[in-house]
Design an enzyme around this catalytic site. Sequence first.
Site, PDB file in Angstrom:
ATOM      1  N   CYS A  78      50.542  32.634 -32.366  1.00 40.56           N
ATOM      2  CA  CYS A  78      51.658  33.481 -31.952  1.00 40.56           C
ATOM      3  C   CYS A  78      52.525  32.771 -30.910  1.00 40.56           C
ATOM      4  O   CYS A  78      53.330  31.921 -31.282  1.00 40.56           O
ATOM      5  CB  CYS A  78      51.112  34.822 -31.471  1.00 40.56           C
ATOM      6  SG  CYS A  78      52.340  36.121 -31.575  1.00 40.56           S
ATOM      7  N   HIS A 170      46.866  37.087 -34.981  1.00 46.57           N
ATOM      8  CA  HIS A 170      45.819  36.837 -33.975  1.00 46.57           C
ATOM      9  C   HIS A 170      44.406  36.875 -34.568  1.00 46.57           C
ATOM     10  O   HIS A 170      43.751  37.920 -34.529  1.00 46.57           O
ATOM     11  CB  HIS A 170      45.892  37.904 -32.886  1.00 46.57           C
ATOM     12  CG  HIS A 170      47.079  37.763 -31.990  1.00 46.57           C
ATOM     13  ND1 HIS A 170      47.028  37.116 -30.774  1.00 46.57           N
ATOM     14  CD2 HIS A 170      48.352  38.179 -32.138  1.00 46.57           C
ATOM     15  CE1 HIS A 170      48.217  37.137 -30.204  1.00 46.57           C
ATOM     16  NE2 HIS A 170      49.043  37.788 -31.011  1.00 46.57           N
ATOM     17  N   GLU A 172      41.750  35.802 -33.310  1.00 45.39           N
ATOM     18  CA  GLU A 172      40.749  36.013 -32.248  1.00 45.39           C
ATOM     19  C   GLU A 172      40.540  37.499 -31.969  1.00 45.39           C
ATOM     20  O   GLU A 172      39.617  37.863 -31.249  1.00 45.39           O
ATOM     21  CB  GLU A 172      41.149  35.254 -30.974  1.00 45.39           C
ATOM     22  CG  GLU A 172      42.231  35.897 -30.106  1.00 45.39           C
ATOM     23  CD  GLU A 172      43.651  35.810 -30.690  1.00 45.39           C
ATOM     24  OE1 GLU A 172      43.833  35.311 -31.820  1.00 45.39           O
ATOM     25  OE2 GLU A 172      44.586  36.279 -30.006  1.00 45.39           O
TER      26      GLU A 172
HETATM   27  N1  GLN Z   1      56.568  37.852 -28.626  1.00 46.87           N
HETATM   28  C1  GLN Z   1      55.809  36.855 -27.937  1.00 46.87           C
HETATM   29  C2  GLN Z   1      56.667  35.638 -27.588  1.00 46.87           C
HETATM   30  O1  GLN Z   1      57.777  35.547 -27.954  1.00 46.87           O
HETATM   31  C3  GLN Z   1      54.618  36.401 -28.738  1.00 46.87           C
HETATM   32  C4  GLN Z   1      53.630  37.530 -28.879  1.00 46.87           C
HETATM   33  C5  GLN Z   1      52.217  37.101 -29.013  1.00 46.87           C
HETATM   34  O2  GLN Z   1      51.811  35.983 -28.666  1.00 46.87           O
HETATM   35  N2  GLN Z   1      51.400  38.032 -29.481  1.00 46.87           N
HETATM   36  O3  GLN Z   1      56.171  34.764 -26.917  1.00 46.87           O
END
Ligand code: GLN
Length: 190
Positions: A78, A170, A172
């Site tokens: 992410c 995610h 994890e």
């Molecule tokens: N929206 C977050 C970002 O732009 C990422 C979200 C996440 O890591 N779950 O960094």
Amino acid sequence: MKIGILALQGAVREHRNLLCRMGVETADVLNPEDLNGIDGLILPGGESTTVGKLLVRYNLLTPIVEQGKKGLPVFGVCTGLILLSKHINNSEQYRLGLMDTYVERNAFGRQLSSFEADMHIPVLGDIPFHTVFIRAPYIDKAGDSVKVLLSYQDKIIFAEQDNFIAAAFHPELTNDTRIHEYFLNKIISM
Ligand code: GLN
């Protein structure tokens, strides 16, 4: 094998716990010296502008870029996917820029900003993987050297390039260890 986890911000503990359950040693990465002796590095989810600024403040940005270019396996989740990307649409924020990808942040729109779904990921076999998205990005464009591992709504959400893996969701936050195993197997085969 020892896996470093970037521990500046975000879902650090969840990766540590999952790897611990798999019997894998981990090390929190907070300083450049923490990169010594690790076989791979996980960049957890969090908030990418914040983590980018902290990478600079803790003198970690350049050392991670250098290690990544030398072949250190890095798995970005992410925020980690955003940081690994060379291009972040409409943003000048700090990044590692190691993957030839264009990412769109918070890309799934308001109603879908957080959602879960079972998805079939070919490299993991027949059993679907439960994907958890939290204000997730997607990759809307990638260079030829990027291997797409999973797309959703025509957008790339799991990809691999050389020693790098990036997931918009995610793993994890589930009990399913298959994506972490995929990363560990990649390290072993390199
Ligand atoms: N929206 C977050 C970002 O732009 C990422 C979200 C996440 O890591 N779950 O960094």
